[in-house]
Design a protein around this motif. Structure first.
Motif, PDB file in Angstrom:
ATOM      1  N   SER A 189      43.166  26.385  49.803  1.00 50.94           N
ATOM      2  CA  SER A 189      42.585  26.509  48.465  1.00 50.94           C
ATOM      3  C   SER A 189      43.584  25.975  47.459  1.00 50.94           C
ATOM      4  CB  SER A 189      42.275  27.977  48.159  1.00 50.94           C
ATOM      5  OG  SER A 189      41.891  28.103  46.825  1.00 50.94           O
ATOM      6  N   ARG A 190      43.212  24.915  46.824  1.00 53.08           N
ATOM      7  CA  ARG A 190      44.101  24.353  45.811  1.00 53.08           C
ATOM      8  C   ARG A 190      43.467  24.607  44.453  1.00 53.08           C
ATOM      9  NH1 ARG A 190      47.079  18.554  45.541  1.00 53.08           N
ATOM     10  NH2 ARG A 190      48.036  18.927  43.530  1.00 53.08           N
ATOM     11  N   ALA A 191      43.913  25.677  43.865  1.00 55.08           N
ATOM     12  CA  ALA A 191      43.375  26.031  42.558  1.00 55.08           C
ATOM     13  C   ALA A 191      43.929  25.082  41.500  1.00 55.08           C
ATOM     14  CB  ALA A 191      43.744  27.469  42.216  1.00 55.08           C
ATOM     15  N   GLU A 192      43.094  24.753  40.567  1.00 53.50           N
ATOM     16  CA  GLU A 192      43.522  23.906  39.461  1.00 53.50           C
ATOM     17  C   GLU A 192      44.542  24.669  38.629  1.00 53.50           C
ATOM     18  OE1 GLU A 192      42.508  20.770  38.457  1.00 53.50           O
ATOM     19  OE2 GLU A 192      41.385  20.546  40.312  1.00 53.50           O
ATOM     20  N   LYS A 193      45.622  24.014  38.291  1.00 49.24           N
ATOM     21  CA  LYS A 193      46.621  24.622  37.421  1.00 49.24           C
ATOM     22  C   LYS A 193      46.525  23.962  36.062  1.00 49.24           C
ATOM     23  CE  LYS A 193      50.137  25.780  40.831  1.00 49.24           C
ATOM     24  NZ  LYS A 193      51.525  25.531  41.246  1.00 49.24           N
ATOM     25  N   LEU A 194      46.078  24.716  35.111  1.00 44.63           N
ATOM     26  CA  LEU A 194      46.015  24.183  33.755  1.00 44.63           C
ATOM     27  C   LEU A 194      47.361  24.399  33.086  1.00 44.63           C
ATOM     28  CD1 LEU A 194      42.509  25.460  32.650  1.00 44.63           C
ATOM     29  CD2 LEU A 194      43.148  23.158  33.348  1.00 44.63           C
ATOM     30  N   PRO A 195      47.831  23.412  32.359  1.00 41.90           N
ATOM     31  CA  PRO A 195      49.125  23.590  31.693  1.00 41.90           C
ATOM     32  C   PRO A 195      49.033  24.630  30.582  1.00 41.90           C
ATOM     33  CG  PRO A 195      48.103  21.526  31.033  1.00 41.90           C
ATOM     34  CD  PRO A 195      47.242  22.107  32.099  1.00 41.90           C
ATOM     35  N   SER A 196      50.127  25.334  30.386  1.00 38.53           N
ATOM     36  CA  SER A 196      50.198  26.287  29.281  1.00 38.53           C
ATOM     37  C   SER A 196      50.447  25.525  27.998  1.00 38.53           C
ATOM     38  CB  SER A 196      51.339  27.269  29.512  1.00 38.53           C
ATOM     39  OG  SER A 196      51.076  28.068  30.636  1.00 38.53           O
ATOM     40  N   VAL A 197      49.704  25.889  26.968  1.00 37.73           N
ATOM     41  CA  VAL A 197      49.877  25.250  25.668  1.00 37.73           C
ATOM     42  C   VAL A 197      49.943  26.305  24.574  1.00 37.73           C
ATOM     43  CG1 VAL A 197      48.759  23.081  26.310  1.00 37.73           C
ATOM     44  CG2 VAL A 197      47.396  24.914  25.351  1.00 37.73           C
ATOM     45  N   TYR A 198      50.534  25.908  23.476  1.00 40.06           N
ATOM     46  CA  TYR A 198      50.660  26.762  22.306  1.00 40.06           C
ATOM     47  C   TYR A 198      50.060  26.028  21.115  1.00 40.06           C
ATOM     48  CZ  TYR A 198      53.635  29.658  25.161  1.00 40.06           C
ATOM     49  OH  TYR A 198      54.088  30.484  26.158  1.00 40.06           O
ATOM     50  N   SER A 199      49.494  26.789  20.200  1.00 43.09           N
ATOM     51  CA  SER A 199      48.884  26.191  19.014  1.00 43.09           C
ATOM     52  C   SER A 199      49.982  25.652  18.095  1.00 43.09           C
ATOM     53  CB  SER A 199      48.047  27.226  18.261  1.00 43.09           C
ATOM     54  OG  SER A 199      48.898  28.191  17.657  1.00 43.09           O
ATOM     55  N   LYS A 200      49.563  24.845  17.137  1.00 39.18           N
ATOM     56  CA  LYS A 200      50.511  24.306  16.157  1.00 39.18           C
ATOM     57  C   LYS A 200      51.242  25.436  15.440  1.00 39.18           C
ATOM     58  CE  LYS A 200      50.817  21.424  12.034  1.00 39.18           C
ATOM     59  NZ  LYS A 200      50.077  20.589  11.074  1.00 39.18           N
ATOM     60  N   ASN A 201      50.503  26.472  15.029  1.00 36.84           N
ATOM     61  CA  ASN A 201      51.132  27.594  14.327  1.00 36.84           C
ATOM     62  C   ASN A 201      52.116  28.345  15.221  1.00 36.84           C
ATOM     63  OD1 ASN A 201      49.866  27.045  11.914  1.00 36.84           O
ATOM     64  ND2 ASN A 201      48.154  28.429  12.319  1.00 36.84           N
ATOM     65  N   GLU A 202      51.776  28.489  16.500  1.00 35.72           N
ATOM     66  CA  GLU A 202      52.695  29.156  17.422  1.00 35.72           C
ATOM     67  C   GLU A 202      53.969  28.337  17.615  1.00 35.72           C
ATOM     68  OE1 GLU A 202      49.891  31.757  20.407  1.00 35.72           O
ATOM     69  OE2 GLU A 202      49.881  29.567  20.656  1.00 35.72           O
ATOM     70  N   VAL A 203      53.815  27.024  17.734  1.00 33.13           N
ATOM     71  CA  VAL A 203      54.989  26.148  17.880  1.00 33.13           C
ATOM     72  C   VAL A 203      55.862  26.240  16.635  1.00 33.13           C
ATOM     73  CG1 VAL A 203      55.758  23.741  18.080  1.00 33.13           C
ATOM     74  CG2 VAL A 203      53.903  24.589  19.538  1.00 33.13           C
ATOM     75  N   LEU A 204      55.246  26.217  15.465  1.00 29.42           N
ATOM     76  CA  LEU A 204      56.007  26.338  14.218  1.00 29.42           C
ATOM     77  C   LEU A 204      56.715  27.690  14.139  1.00 29.42           C
ATOM     78  CD1 LEU A 204      53.532  24.647  11.705  1.00 29.42           C
ATOM     79  CD2 LEU A 204      55.674  23.698  12.621  1.00 29.42           C
ATOM     80  N   GLN A 205      56.059  28.744  14.623  1.00 25.02           N
ATOM     81  CA  GLN A 205      56.676  30.072  14.632  1.00 25.02           C
ATOM     82  C   GLN A 205      57.876  30.095  15.582  1.00 25.02           C
ATOM     83  OE1 GLN A 205      53.959  33.358  15.308  1.00 25.02           O
ATOM     84  NE2 GLN A 205      55.613  34.721  15.933  1.00 25.02           N
ATOM     85  N   ILE A 206      57.746  29.452  16.724  1.00 31.70           N
ATOM     86  CA  ILE A 206      58.853  29.377  17.683  1.00 31.70           C
ATOM     87  C   ILE A 206      60.021  28.616  17.059  1.00 31.70           C
ATOM     88  CG2 ILE A 206      59.582  28.364  19.884  1.00 31.70           C
ATOM     89  CD1 ILE A 206      56.618  28.973  20.844  1.00 31.70           C
ATOM     90  N   GLU A 207      59.731  27.468  16.452  1.00 24.54           N
ATOM     91  CA  GLU A 207      60.797  26.681  15.817  1.00 24.54           C
ATOM     92  C   GLU A 207      61.480  27.483  14.712  1.00 24.54           C
ATOM     93  OE1 GLU A 207      58.678  22.280  16.393  1.00 24.54           O
ATOM     94  OE2 GLU A 207      58.817  23.169  14.400  1.00 24.54           O
ATOM     95  N   ALA A 208      60.682  28.164  13.893  1.00 24.87           N
ATOM     96  CA  ALA A 208      61.225  28.920  12.757  1.00 24.87           C
ATOM     97  C   ALA A 208      62.036  30.130  13.203  1.00 24.87           C
ATOM     98  CB  ALA A 208      60.086  29.367  11.838  1.00 24.87           C
ATOM     99  N   SER A 209      61.814  30.597  14.418  1.00 21.14           N
ATOM    100  CA  SER A 209      62.531  31.785  14.895  1.00 21.14           C
ATOM    101  C   SER A 209      63.982  31.497  15.263  1.00 21.14           C
ATOM    102  CB  SER A 209      61.811  32.386  16.106  1.00 21.14           C
ATOM    103  OG  SER A 209      62.015  31.595  17.270  1.00 21.14           O
ATOM    104  N   ILE A 210      64.337  30.240  15.365  1.00 18.55           N
ATOM    105  CA  ILE A 210      65.701  29.873  15.763  1.00 18.55           C
ATOM    106  C   ILE A 210      66.635  30.006  14.566  1.00 18.55           C
ATOM    107  CG2 ILE A 210      67.179  28.047  16.704  1.00 18.55           C
ATOM    108  CD1 ILE A 210      64.608  26.899  18.030  1.00 18.55           C
ATOM    109  N   GLN A 211      67.630  30.859  14.698  1.00 18.49           N
ATOM    110  CA  GLN A 211      68.641  31.036  13.651  1.00 18.49           C
ATOM    111  C   GLN A 211      69.609  29.856  13.720  1.00 18.49           C
ATOM    112  OE1 GLN A 211      68.486  33.528  11.382  1.00 18.49           O
ATOM    113  NE2 GLN A 211      66.560  34.024  12.405  1.00 18.49           N
ATOM    114  N   ARG A 212      69.711  29.093  12.633  1.00 17.74           N
ATOM    115  CA  ARG A 212      70.513  27.862  12.634  1.00 17.74           C
ATOM    116  C   ARG A 212      71.831  28.002  11.888  1.00 17.74           C
ATOM    117  NH1 ARG A 212      66.276  23.878  10.340  1.00 17.74           N
ATOM    118  NH2 ARG A 212      65.168  25.722   9.691  1.00 17.74           N
TER     119      ARG A 212
END
Length: 169
Positions: free
Chosen positions: A22-45
């Motif tokens: 059984s080879r189940a389809e593996k869908l890639p994990s994705v994040y929304s634009k807002n989630e990506v922006l939240q991840i980027e903004a969480s980094i203390q620079r």
């Protein structure tokens, strides 16, 4: 089937009897634009590690680079005059030429001027503790996982590494 159609003399179906593939389809994990922006903004620079991590994150989220390509990025790959990044992809061996986006360039400059330790290495990204050796693919991947987990973005049911950022782009 091959035996029944007389394409094979011997019936090999017994070899595969009971075998369930059984080879189940593996869908890639994705994040929304807002989630990506939240991840980027969480980094203390405010320190060298944050400056480095932010620049690496933008290379993944804005240009879709893999962790291996980020780890292997060298100064010779960056053409500041033409605002491009040209590299041979570590995984595929294919050469790619990408635009050096303003946000990515500014993050790289911030890291290079105020975060990167002095080193003879031609690699852009270094560990921030002595002996300041180049980052590895696994260290870049682990850094991505830690940042995404700490960003307070809901990761349940999704992968949360560099490749998820690549797929999100």
């Amino acid at each position: 089937y091959l035996h029944k159609e007389h394409l094979l003399e011997n019936d090999l179906s017994l070899v595969f009897d009971g075998y369930k593939y059984s080879r189940a389809e593996k869908l890639p994990s994705v994040y929304s634009k807002n989630e990506v922006l939240q991840i980027e903004a969480s980094i203390q620079r405010s320190d060298a590690t944050g400056k480095r991590n932010y620049a690496m994150m933008l290379l993944a989220t804005r240009l879709g680079l893999r962790a291996s390509d980020i780890a292997h990025l060298s100064f010779s790959n960056i053409d500041w005059e033409e605002s491009t990044i040209t590299l041979c992809q570590y995984k595929t061996g294919n050469e790619i030429k990408l635009p050096l986006l303003t946000a990515v360039g500014e993050a790289l400059i911030d890291y290079l001027k105020y975060g990167r330790k002095n080193s003879e290495s031609d690699k852009v990204f270094l560990f921030t503790i002595a002996p300041f050796s180049p980052m590895t693919k696994s260290s870049v991947s682990n850094m991505f996982c830690r940042i995404i987990e700490a960003s307070k973005v809901d990761v349940r049911g999704r992968r949360h590494g560099a490749h998820a950022m690549r797929h999100s782009l």
